[in-house]
Design a protein around this motif. Structure first.
Motif, PDB file in Angstrom:
ATOM      1  N   LEU A   1       0.823  -1.206   0.000  1.00  0.00           N
ATOM      2  CA  LEU A   1       0.000   0.000   0.000  1.00  0.00           C
ATOM      3  C   LEU A   1       0.865   1.268   0.000  1.00  0.00           C
ATOM      4  O   LEU A   1       0.504   2.264  -0.608  1.00  0.00           O
ATOM      5  CB  LEU A   1      -0.929  -0.022   1.215  1.00  0.00           C
ATOM      6  CG  LEU A   1      -2.271   0.655   1.069  1.00  0.00           C
ATOM      7  CD1 LEU A   1      -3.013   0.209  -0.163  1.00  0.00           C
ATOM      8  CD2 LEU A   1      -3.120   0.429   2.296  1.00  0.00           C
TER       9      LEU A   1
ATOM     10  N   LYS B   1      -5.261   3.410   3.795  1.00  0.00           N
ATOM     11  CA  LYS B   1      -5.627   2.477   4.865  1.00  0.00           C
ATOM     12  C   LYS B   1      -7.063   2.720   5.326  1.00  0.00           C
ATOM     13  O   LYS B   1      -7.783   1.779   5.666  1.00  0.00           O
ATOM     14  CB  LYS B   1      -4.650   2.586   6.033  1.00  0.00           C
ATOM     15  CG  LYS B   1      -3.314   1.930   5.753  1.00  0.00           C
ATOM     16  CD  LYS B   1      -2.488   1.835   7.003  1.00  0.00           C
ATOM     17  CE  LYS B   1      -1.175   1.163   6.727  1.00  0.00           C
ATOM     18  NZ  LYS B   1      -1.298  -0.277   6.614  1.00  0.00           N
TER      19      LYS B   1
ATOM     20  N   TYR C   1      -9.482   3.775   3.374  1.00  0.00           N
ATOM     21  CA  TYR C   1     -10.307   3.141   2.347  1.00  0.00           C
ATOM     22  C   TYR C   1     -10.379   1.630   2.594  1.00  0.00           C
ATOM     23  O   TYR C   1     -11.432   1.015   2.460  1.00  0.00           O
ATOM     24  CB  TYR C   1      -9.756   3.379   0.938  1.00  0.00           C
ATOM     25  CG  TYR C   1      -9.639   4.811   0.489  1.00  0.00           C
ATOM     26  CD1 TYR C   1     -10.434   5.824   1.013  1.00  0.00           C
ATOM     27  CD2 TYR C   1      -8.715   5.166  -0.485  1.00  0.00           C
ATOM     28  CE1 TYR C   1     -10.320   7.130   0.573  1.00  0.00           C
ATOM     29  CE2 TYR C   1      -8.597   6.474  -0.933  1.00  0.00           C
ATOM     30  CZ  TYR C   1      -9.397   7.453  -0.389  1.00  0.00           C
ATOM     31  OH  TYR C   1      -9.272   8.745  -0.835  1.00  0.00           O
ATOM     32  N   GLU C   2      -9.237   1.066   2.946  1.00  0.00           N
ATOM     33  CA  GLU C   2      -9.163  -0.371   3.209  1.00  0.00           C
ATOM     34  C   GLU C   2     -10.063  -0.753   4.393  1.00  0.00           C
ATOM     35  O   GLU C   2     -10.813  -1.731   4.323  1.00  0.00           O
ATOM     36  CB  GLU C   2      -7.707  -0.742   3.499  1.00  0.00           C
ATOM     37  CG  GLU C   2      -7.457  -2.207   3.743  1.00  0.00           C
ATOM     38  CD  GLU C   2      -5.991  -2.462   4.017  1.00  0.00           C
ATOM     39  OE1 GLU C   2      -5.398  -3.222   3.230  1.00  0.00           O
ATOM     40  OE2 GLU C   2      -5.456  -1.928   5.006  1.00  0.00           O
ATOM     41  N   GLU C   3     -10.010   0.032   5.455  1.00  0.00           N
ATOM     42  CA  GLU C   3     -10.820  -0.233   6.648  1.00  0.00           C
ATOM     43  C   GLU C   3     -12.308  -0.150   6.342  1.00  0.00           C
ATOM     44  O   GLU C   3     -13.120  -0.851   6.949  1.00  0.00           O
ATOM     45  CB  GLU C   3     -10.461   0.751   7.761  1.00  0.00           C
ATOM     46  CG  GLU C   3      -9.082   0.529   8.347  1.00  0.00           C
ATOM     47  CD  GLU C   3      -8.577   1.697   9.179  1.00  0.00           C
ATOM     48  OE1 GLU C   3      -9.309   2.699   9.357  1.00  0.00           O
ATOM     49  OE2 GLU C   3      -7.418   1.609   9.638  1.00  0.00           O
TER      50      GLU C   3
ATOM     51  N   LEU D   1     -11.303  -1.203  -0.878  1.00  0.00           N
ATOM     52  CA  LEU D   1     -10.210  -1.725  -1.691  1.00  0.00           C
ATOM     53  C   LEU D   1     -10.443  -3.199  -1.971  1.00  0.00           C
ATOM     54  O   LEU D   1     -11.179  -3.872  -1.251  1.00  0.00           O
ATOM     55  CB  LEU D   1      -8.873  -1.529  -0.976  1.00  0.00           C
ATOM     56  CG  LEU D   1      -8.484  -0.098  -0.626  1.00  0.00           C
ATOM     57  CD1 LEU D   1      -7.053  -0.061  -0.108  1.00  0.00           C
ATOM     58  CD2 LEU D   1      -8.635   0.847  -1.791  1.00  0.00           C
TER      59      LEU D   1
ATOM     60  N   ASN E   1     -10.319  -7.057  -1.852  1.00  0.00           N
ATOM     61  CA  ASN E   1     -10.044  -7.928  -0.705  1.00  0.00           C
ATOM     62  C   ASN E   1      -8.764  -8.710  -0.910  1.00  0.00           C
ATOM     63  O   ASN E   1      -8.543  -9.285  -1.975  1.00  0.00           O
ATOM     64  CB  ASN E   1     -11.203  -8.914  -0.490  1.00  0.00           C
ATOM     65  CG  ASN E   1     -12.439  -8.221   0.025  1.00  0.00           C
ATOM     66  OD1 ASN E   1     -12.355  -7.209   0.707  1.00  0.00           O
ATOM     67  ND2 ASN E   1     -13.592  -8.775  -0.303  1.00  0.00           N
TER      68      ASN E   1
ATOM     69  N   LYS F   1      -0.134  -6.937   3.259  1.00  0.00           N
ATOM     70  CA  LYS F   1      -1.017  -7.100   2.114  1.00  0.00           C
ATOM     71  C   LYS F   1      -0.347  -6.524   0.874  1.00  0.00           C
ATOM     72  O   LYS F   1       0.204  -5.427   0.915  1.00  0.00           O
ATOM     73  CB  LYS F   1      -2.341  -6.391   2.365  1.00  0.00           C
ATOM     74  CG  LYS F   1      -3.146  -7.028   3.456  1.00  0.00           C
ATOM     75  CD  LYS F   1      -4.425  -6.282   3.677  1.00  0.00           C
ATOM     76  CE  LYS F   1      -5.151  -6.877   4.852  1.00  0.00           C
ATOM     77  NZ  LYS F   1      -6.245  -6.063   5.300  1.00  0.00           N
TER      78      LYS F   1
ATOM     79  N   TYR G   1      -0.822  -5.813  -3.436  1.00  0.00           N
ATOM     80  CA  TYR G   1      -1.837  -5.551  -4.448  1.00  0.00           C
ATOM     81  C   TYR G   1      -1.231  -5.705  -5.834  1.00  0.00           C
ATOM     82  O   TYR G   1      -0.041  -5.495  -6.044  1.00  0.00           O
ATOM     83  CB  TYR G   1      -2.404  -4.141  -4.269  1.00  0.00           C
ATOM     84  CG  TYR G   1      -3.166  -3.985  -2.973  1.00  0.00           C
ATOM     85  CD1 TYR G   1      -4.526  -4.246  -2.918  1.00  0.00           C
ATOM     86  CD2 TYR G   1      -2.523  -3.593  -1.810  1.00  0.00           C
ATOM     87  CE1 TYR G   1      -5.236  -4.113  -1.738  1.00  0.00           C
ATOM     88  CE2 TYR G   1      -3.231  -3.465  -0.613  1.00  0.00           C
ATOM     89  CZ  TYR G   1      -4.578  -3.729  -0.591  1.00  0.00           C
ATOM     90  OH  TYR G   1      -5.278  -3.614   0.572  1.00  0.00           O
TER      91      TYR G   1
ATOM     92  N   ASP H   1      -5.316  -4.126  -9.338  1.00  0.00           N
ATOM     93  CA  ASP H   1      -5.855  -3.541  -8.111  1.00  0.00           C
ATOM     94  C   ASP H   1      -5.547  -2.048  -8.022  1.00  0.00           C
ATOM     95  O   ASP H   1      -6.360  -1.278  -7.521  1.00  0.00           O
ATOM     96  CB  ASP H   1      -5.283  -4.230  -6.867  1.00  0.00           C
ATOM     97  CG  ASP H   1      -5.718  -5.671  -6.717  1.00  0.00           C
ATOM     98  OD1 ASP H   1      -6.779  -6.029  -7.278  1.00  0.00           O
ATOM     99  OD2 ASP H   1      -5.004  -6.431  -6.035  1.00  0.00           O
TER     100      ASP H   1
ATOM    101  N   ILE I   1      -7.949   1.018  -6.972  1.00  0.00           N
ATOM    102  CA  ILE I   1      -7.589   1.886  -5.852  1.00  0.00           C
ATOM    103  C   ILE I   1      -7.516   3.340  -6.313  1.00  0.00           C
ATOM    104  O   ILE I   1      -7.986   4.250  -5.618  1.00  0.00           O
ATOM    105  CB  ILE I   1      -6.268   1.430  -5.208  1.00  0.00           C
ATOM    106  CG1 ILE I   1      -6.458   0.041  -4.572  1.00  0.00           C
ATOM    107  CG2 ILE I   1      -5.770   2.429  -4.174  1.00  0.00           C
ATOM    108  CD1 ILE I   1      -5.175  -0.644  -4.152  1.00  0.00           C
TER     109      ILE I   1
END
Length: 113
Positions: A13, A28, A30-32, A36, A38, A45, A47, A51, A55
Motif C-alpha cells: 500500500l 488504509k 479506504y481499506e478499513e 479496496l 479484498n 497485504k 496488491y 488492483d 484503488i
C-alpha cells in the motif's frame, strides 16, 4: 522474457500511495471501510497492477468527487455486477487516462483543504 502479470500481487500500500501522490493513512482508511480489493489476511497485504487501477478510481471518487464510502461501494458494486471483465477493464483504462491529467499536487491540495 515473461510478460508482466497484472494480476500478481507485488505492491504494498505504501508504494501505491506514492504512485497516487496520496497518504498511506488515506489508503488504509479506504481499506478499513472495505473500498479496496479484498486480500488474504497476511502480515503485509500486497496488491496487483489491476488492483492499483481500482484503488486509483476509489481515491478519485473520494478525494476529487467527494463521494462518501457508501456511494463508492455502490458504484463499485454496479461496475462489478453490470460489466463484464473486458468492459470493466476498458472503463478503468479510461478512468486511468483521465486521472493522469490530474496532477498529484491537485490531489494534495484537495486533501489538505
Amino acid at each position: 522474457m515473461a510478460l508482466l502479470d497484472n494480476e500478481k500481487c507485488v505492491l504494498p500500500l505504501s508504494s501505491i500511495a506514492e504512485l497516487l501522490s496520496a497518504k498511506v493513512r488515506t489508503l488504509k482508511m479506504y481499506e478499513e471501510k472495505g473500498l479496496l480489493p479484498n486480500k488474504e489476511q497476511s502480515v503485509k497485504k500486497l496488491y496487483s497492477i489491476s488492483d492499483v487501477k481500482v484503488i486509483a478510481f476509489v481515491h478519485y471518487l473520494a478525494s476529487i468527487k467527494k463521494i462518501n464510502a457508501n456511494g463508492i461501494k455502490y458504484i463499485l458494486e454496479m461496475i462489478e455486477n453490470n460489466m463484464d471483465e473486458k468492459n470493466r477493464n476498458e472503463f478503468l483504462d479510461i478512468v486511468e487516462g483521465k486521472l493522469e491529467n490530474i496532477s498529484g499536487q491537485d490531489v494534495q491540495d484537495l486533501e489538505s483543504f
